[in-house]
Design a protein around this motif. Structure first.
Motif, PDB file in Angstrom:
ATOM      1  N   GLU A 212       2.485 -13.104 104.201  1.00 51.05           N
ATOM      2  CA  GLU A 212       1.646 -14.249 103.857  1.00 51.05           C
ATOM      3  C   GLU A 212       0.357 -13.851 103.147  1.00 51.05           C
ATOM      4  O   GLU A 212      -0.254 -14.670 102.460  1.00 51.05           O
ATOM      5  N   ALA A 213      -0.081 -12.614 103.306  1.00 50.58           N
ATOM      6  CA  ALA A 213      -1.330 -12.171 102.682  1.00 50.58           C
ATOM      7  C   ALA A 213      -1.263 -12.300 101.174  1.00 50.58           C
ATOM      8  O   ALA A 213      -0.215 -12.053 100.559  1.00 50.58           O
ATOM      9  N   GLN A 214      -2.367 -12.690 100.559  1.00 55.33           N
ATOM     10  CA  GLN A 214      -2.468 -12.803  99.104  1.00 55.33           C
ATOM     11  C   GLN A 214      -3.385 -11.703  98.574  1.00 55.33           C
ATOM     12  O   GLN A 214      -4.482 -11.509  99.097  1.00 55.33           O
ATOM     13  N   ARG A 215      -2.923 -11.008  97.546  1.00 55.28           N
ATOM     14  CA  ARG A 215      -3.675  -9.890  96.991  1.00 55.28           C
ATOM     15  C   ARG A 215      -3.791 -10.000  95.475  1.00 55.28           C
ATOM     16  O   ARG A 215      -3.041 -10.716  94.819  1.00 55.28           O
ATOM     17  N   ASP A 216      -4.740  -9.242  94.952  1.00 56.21           N
ATOM     18  CA  ASP A 216      -5.047  -9.226  93.524  1.00 56.21           C
ATOM     19  C   ASP A 216      -4.420  -7.969  92.928  1.00 56.21           C
ATOM     20  O   ASP A 216      -4.923  -6.865  93.120  1.00 56.21           O
ATOM     21  N   PHE A 217      -3.307  -8.130  92.209  1.00 54.15           N
ATOM     22  CA  PHE A 217      -2.571  -6.997  91.650  1.00 54.15           C
ATOM     23  C   PHE A 217      -2.818  -6.861  90.150  1.00 54.15           C
ATOM     24  O   PHE A 217      -2.792  -7.849  89.410  1.00 54.15           O
ATOM     25  N   THR A 218      -3.020  -5.613  89.713  1.00 52.99           N
ATOM     26  CA  THR A 218      -3.184  -5.322  88.287  1.00 52.99           C
ATOM     27  C   THR A 218      -2.296  -4.136  87.928  1.00 52.99           C
ATOM     28  O   THR A 218      -2.235  -3.150  88.674  1.00 52.99           O
ATOM     29  N   ASP A 219      -1.625  -4.220  86.795  1.00 50.34           N
ATOM     30  CA  ASP A 219      -0.754  -3.130  86.358  1.00 50.34           C
ATOM     31  C   ASP A 219      -1.582  -1.889  86.029  1.00 50.34           C
ATOM     32  O   ASP A 219      -2.655  -1.979  85.444  1.00 50.34           O
ATOM     33  N   LYS A 246      -6.343 -13.020  89.992  1.00 46.88           N
ATOM     34  CA  LYS A 246      -5.262 -13.950  90.323  1.00 46.88           C
ATOM     35  C   LYS A 246      -4.596 -13.520  91.629  1.00 46.88           C
ATOM     36  O   LYS A 246      -4.108 -12.397  91.734  1.00 46.88           O
ATOM     37  N   PRO A 247      -4.536 -14.393  92.617  1.00 43.71           N
ATOM     38  CA  PRO A 247      -3.895 -14.031  93.882  1.00 43.71           C
ATOM     39  C   PRO A 247      -2.375 -14.178  93.814  1.00 43.71           C
ATOM     40  O   PRO A 247      -1.857 -15.114  93.201  1.00 43.71           O
ATOM     41  N   HIS A 248      -1.682 -13.236  94.418  1.00 40.35           N
ATOM     42  CA  HIS A 248      -0.227 -13.331  94.563  1.00 40.35           C
ATOM     43  C   HIS A 248       0.131 -12.984  95.998  1.00 40.35           C
ATOM     44  O   HIS A 248      -0.275 -11.935  96.516  1.00 40.35           O
ATOM     45  N   ALA A 249       0.882 -13.853  96.641  1.00 44.35           N
ATOM     46  CA  ALA A 249       1.319 -13.602  98.011  1.00 44.35           C
ATOM     47  C   ALA A 249       2.344 -12.473  98.022  1.00 44.35           C
ATOM     48  O   ALA A 249       3.158 -12.339  97.104  1.00 44.35           O
TER      49      ALA A 249
END
Length: 317
Positions: A212-219, A246-249
């Motif tokens: 459920e956690a939302q994180r900020d991912f970058t390539d 941008k958050p992504h679960a």
């Protein structure tokens, strides 16, 4: 132009080396004497074994290469491992950095070389929901040994700029992902398990932690682009978040990877051992400062990153 990368054999270091070489730099990289040399596709990238515990060894290499730019990536980068090896994490990330800074200020390039220090979003630690997205002005309240070690390096950064006038910049990247990342990080862990299932090595069950956690991912390829742009255009003495904003679960990450899988019968099971302590439901960075100062922005979508990560493990396994 000559660039020196500490920790060049790591996940980010390898991508940064290729990025700098493609830009026309003469690229040098250091790695511990106990580590084998990386096999880069381009033989022009020069790998130098270095004793990170020796300030004299670091100084000798700086004076020999005389780099115009230095990217300090060497260190222990796993939050999970920092809980298991607290002393090693603090010694590796803090003491190694002090020795590099001391060597730089005593070197022949003290007045000319720019050094980019790499921190982490883990420095921010305990953030209230009303203080997200997280800006560079947020109070540092790290909650992991890794976060503490990186918060300490940010204080060292400020000291060496103000006291010694070194040309330092500081980056705080949020979660970075991409092909080549080792296990121990969520996207690689998921992708590797899926590929092992596809190849019949593993039963069709995937073990997960908190989805459920939302994180900020970058390539990682956007990350290294930000690093080189910061050294070229960033302001000396400034700290910059590097993030997508941008958050992504985690659930979306897993669902997308499963949709890409050749095996459509994979069962998902939660593993309590994979639940990290002090978990935050939402952790998102603010990239306004780096956008305004140097014009950087992300170019890789989360979907493209995940596709490349999955295909990387299909080749590796």
């Amino acid at each position: 132009m000559r660039a020196l990368i500490t920790g060049i054999t790591g996940f980010v270091g390898a991508h940064l080396a290729e990025e700098l070489h493609n830009q026309g730099y003469e690229v040098f990289g250091t790695t511990r004497k106990s580590c084998p040399n990386a096999m880069f596709a381009n033989s022009a990238i020069q790998i130098i074994p270095m004793n990170y515990n020796s300030e004299e060894d670091i100084l000798e290499i700086l004076n020999k290469i005389k780099p115009h730019e230095i990217y300090h990536l060497a260190g222990q980068s796993s939050v999970k491992m920092s809980w298991e090896n607290k002393v090693d994490t603090l010694e590796t990330n803090i003491i190694l950095t002090v020795k590099l800074l001391e060597a730089l200020r005593k070197s022949d390039v003290a007045d000319s070389a720019k050094l980019l220090m790499i921190g982490s979003s883990e420095e921010y630690g305990s953030i209230d929901n009303e203080n997200t997205p997280i800006t560079e002005e947020a109070v540092l309240r790290p909650i992991s040994p890794y976060g503490v070690s990186k918060a300490s390096t940010s204080l060292l950064f400020q000291q060496y700029v103000k006291v010694y006038g070194l040309k330092l910049l500081y980056a705080r990247p949020f979660n970075h992902i991409g092909p080549g990342q080792d296990i121990g990080f969520v996207t690689s862990d998921f992708a590797k398990q899926i590929v092992m299932i596809e190849k019949g090595i593993h039963l069709p069950n995937i073990s997960v932690g908190n989805l459920e956690a939302q994180r900020d991912f970058t390539d990682v390829r956007d990350i290294v682009s930000a690093y080189t742009m910061l050294v070229e255009k960033g302001q000396i003495g400034e700290i910059y978040n590097i993030c997508s904003g941008k958050p992504h679960a985690i659930k979306y990450i897993l669902t997308y990877l499963l949709d890409l899988s050749f095996n459509k019968n994979i069962q998902v099971k939660q593993d309590e051992n994979k639940m990290r302590p002090s978990e935050f439901p939402i952790y998102i960075g603010d990239s306004t400062k780096i956008q305004e100062h140097i014009g950087w922005e992300t170019t890789y979508s989360i979907e493209k990153s995940l596709q490349d990560i999955l295909n990387y493990w299909r080749i590796m396994i």
